[in-house]
Design a protein around this motif. Structure first.
Motif, PDB file in Angstrom:
ATOM      1  N   ALA A 266       5.542  -4.635   7.039  1.00  0.00           N
ATOM      2  CA  ALA A 266       6.704  -3.748   6.968  1.00  0.00           C
ATOM      3  C   ALA A 266       6.216  -2.333   6.658  1.00  0.00           C
ATOM      4  O   ALA A 266       5.360  -2.144   5.791  1.00  0.00           O
ATOM      5  N   VAL A 267       6.738  -1.356   7.374  1.00  0.00           N
ATOM      6  CA  VAL A 267       6.399   0.046   7.105  1.00  0.00           C
ATOM      7  C   VAL A 267       7.691   0.770   6.752  1.00  0.00           C
ATOM      8  O   VAL A 267       8.631   0.803   7.545  1.00  0.00           O
ATOM      9  N   ILE A 268       7.702   1.320   5.547  1.00  0.00           N
ATOM     10  CA  ILE A 268       8.866   2.038   5.045  1.00  0.00           C
ATOM     11  C   ILE A 268       8.468   3.490   4.879  1.00  0.00           C
ATOM     12  O   ILE A 268       7.578   3.814   4.091  1.00  0.00           O
ATOM     13  N   MET A 269       9.086   4.353   5.665  1.00  0.00           N
ATOM     14  CA  MET A 269       8.818   5.780   5.552  1.00  0.00           C
ATOM     15  C   MET A 269       9.505   6.273   4.280  1.00  0.00           C
ATOM     16  O   MET A 269      10.701   6.051   4.082  1.00  0.00           O
TER      17      MET A 269
ATOM     18  N   VAL B 129       3.929  -1.228   3.625  1.00  0.00           N
ATOM     19  CA  VAL B 129       3.345   0.098   3.426  1.00  0.00           C
ATOM     20  C   VAL B 129       4.478   1.067   3.151  1.00  0.00           C
ATOM     21  O   VAL B 129       5.463   1.110   3.890  1.00  0.00           O
ATOM     22  N   LEU B 130       4.340   1.833   2.060  1.00  0.00           N
ATOM     23  CA  LEU B 130       5.236   2.953   1.786  1.00  0.00           C
ATOM     24  C   LEU B 130       4.496   4.184   2.300  1.00  0.00           C
ATOM     25  O   LEU B 130       3.434   4.531   1.787  1.00  0.00           O
ATOM     26  N   LEU B 131       5.040   4.833   3.326  1.00  0.00           N
ATOM     27  CA  LEU B 131       4.284   5.836   4.075  1.00  0.00           C
ATOM     28  C   LEU B 131       4.984   7.185   4.115  1.00  0.00           C
ATOM     29  O   LEU B 131       6.105   7.298   4.614  1.00  0.00           O
ATOM     30  N   ASP B 132       4.295   8.202   3.602  1.00  0.00           N
ATOM     31  CA  ASP B 132       4.788   9.579   3.700  1.00  0.00           C
ATOM     32  C   ASP B 132       4.548  10.065   5.126  1.00  0.00           C
ATOM     33  O   ASP B 132       3.577   9.666   5.771  1.00  0.00           O
ATOM     34  N   ARG B 133       5.428  10.905   5.626  1.00  0.00           N
ATOM     35  CA  ARG B 133       5.270  11.398   7.003  1.00  0.00           C
ATOM     36  C   ARG B 133       4.377  12.626   7.094  1.00  0.00           C
ATOM     37  O   ARG B 133       3.646  12.804   8.047  1.00  0.00           O
TER      38      ARG B 133
ATOM     39  N   VAL C 113       0.860  -1.183   0.000  1.00  0.00           N
ATOM     40  CA  VAL C 113       0.000   0.000   0.000  1.00  0.00           C
ATOM     41  C   VAL C 113       0.899   1.238   0.000  1.00  0.00           C
ATOM     42  O   VAL C 113       1.796   1.361   0.833  1.00  0.00           O
ATOM     43  N   ILE C 114       0.651   2.133  -0.950  1.00  0.00           N
ATOM     44  CA  ILE C 114       1.401   3.384  -1.052  1.00  0.00           C
ATOM     45  C   ILE C 114       0.520   4.482  -0.461  1.00  0.00           C
ATOM     46  O   ILE C 114      -0.618   4.675  -0.889  1.00  0.00           O
TER      47      ILE C 114
ATOM     48  N   PHE D  22       8.920   1.986  12.531  1.00  0.00           N
ATOM     49  CA  PHE D  22       9.029   1.690  11.100  1.00  0.00           C
ATOM     50  C   PHE D  22      10.180   0.733  10.838  1.00  0.00           C
ATOM     51  O   PHE D  22      11.025   0.503  11.699  1.00  0.00           O
ATOM     52  N   ASP D  23      10.228   0.195   9.621  1.00  0.00           N
ATOM     53  CA  ASP D  23      11.254  -0.779   9.263  1.00  0.00           C
ATOM     54  C   ASP D  23      12.384  -0.174   8.434  1.00  0.00           C
ATOM     55  O   ASP D  23      13.484  -0.717   8.406  1.00  0.00           O
ATOM     56  N   ASP D  24      12.104   0.903   7.728  1.00  0.00           N
ATOM     57  CA  ASP D  24      13.141   1.555   6.931  1.00  0.00           C
ATOM     58  C   ASP D  24      12.727   2.998   6.688  1.00  0.00           C
ATOM     59  O   ASP D  24      11.551   3.347   6.840  1.00  0.00           O
TER      60      ASP D  24
END
Length: 193
Positions: free
Chosen positions: A77-80, A51-55, A9-10, A95-97
């Motif tokens: 996995a949550v990648i900021m 998840v690719l997550l914007d802050r 999920v982006i 987060f993971d990365d």
């Protein structure tokens, strides 16, 4: 599981960026897009692998989304993926990365590969790479003096060193695993963000 590809999920309020990431990843991953934090919480469920997550988003920050996901027990996995400069507060985040925008397709793919296609003893390896990611981003953004003043940074660095020794003994190809991790370019582009 019945699913042939991992689900990513982006989450980004900048629609163009979210759509580009989804388009770039759709060959390898099942993708969904959420254009804000509240929408993300409606989309993300137990079937999501990453998840690719914007802050920085107007309705609900990525930090708040991350906290809510972890509170709900989501272990994806949550990648900021963000233009927000990191600070010592990231040491407490689950987060993971952490990737600084702009992020190219190759970096997204290799980061997701590492987190979605786990190796043996994945929980500890994920924790290890999460620690490394946090330490590296802080070392790139903060001065040595700022880092030396932080007991939490020193504790995290000590934990990473301990895990390095443990994992080196337990995983046969540990050095190549770390080399692959180090070859992922996390640095921001030359856009002067």
């Amino acid at each position: 599981m019945g699913r042939s590809r991992p689900h990513v999920v982006i989450v980004d309020d900048e629609r163009d960026i979210a759509d580009i990431y989804a388009k770039n990843l759709e060959g390898s991953y099942e993708t969904s897009v959420a254009y804000g934090g509240e929408e993300a919480l409606d989309v993300i469920d137990d079937g999501v692998d990453a998840v690719l997550l914007d802050r920085r988003m107007p309705d609900m920050s990525g930090d708040e989304v991350l906290a809510e996901l972890r509170e709900q027990g989501m272990d994806c996995a949550v990648i900021m993926v963000t233009a927000v400069d990191p600070d010592l507060n990231i040491l407490d985040m689950g987060f993971d990365d952490y990737l600084s925008k702009p992020v190219d397709e190759e970096t997204l793919e290799s980061t997701l590969e590492r987190h979605v296609d786990p190796v043996a003893d994945s929980e500890r390896v994920e924790e290890y790479f999460s620690l490394l990611s946090k330490l590296e981003v802080l070392e790139a953004e903060l001065s040595g003096a700022e880092l030396q003043e932080s007991d939490e940074f020193k504790r995290t660095a000590r934990r990473a060193r301990e895990m390095t020794e443990q994992l080196r003994e337990e995983i046969d190809d540990f050095e190549s695993l770390v080399e692959t991790y180090r070859n992922i370019d996390r640095s921001p582009g030359d856009d002067g963000r």
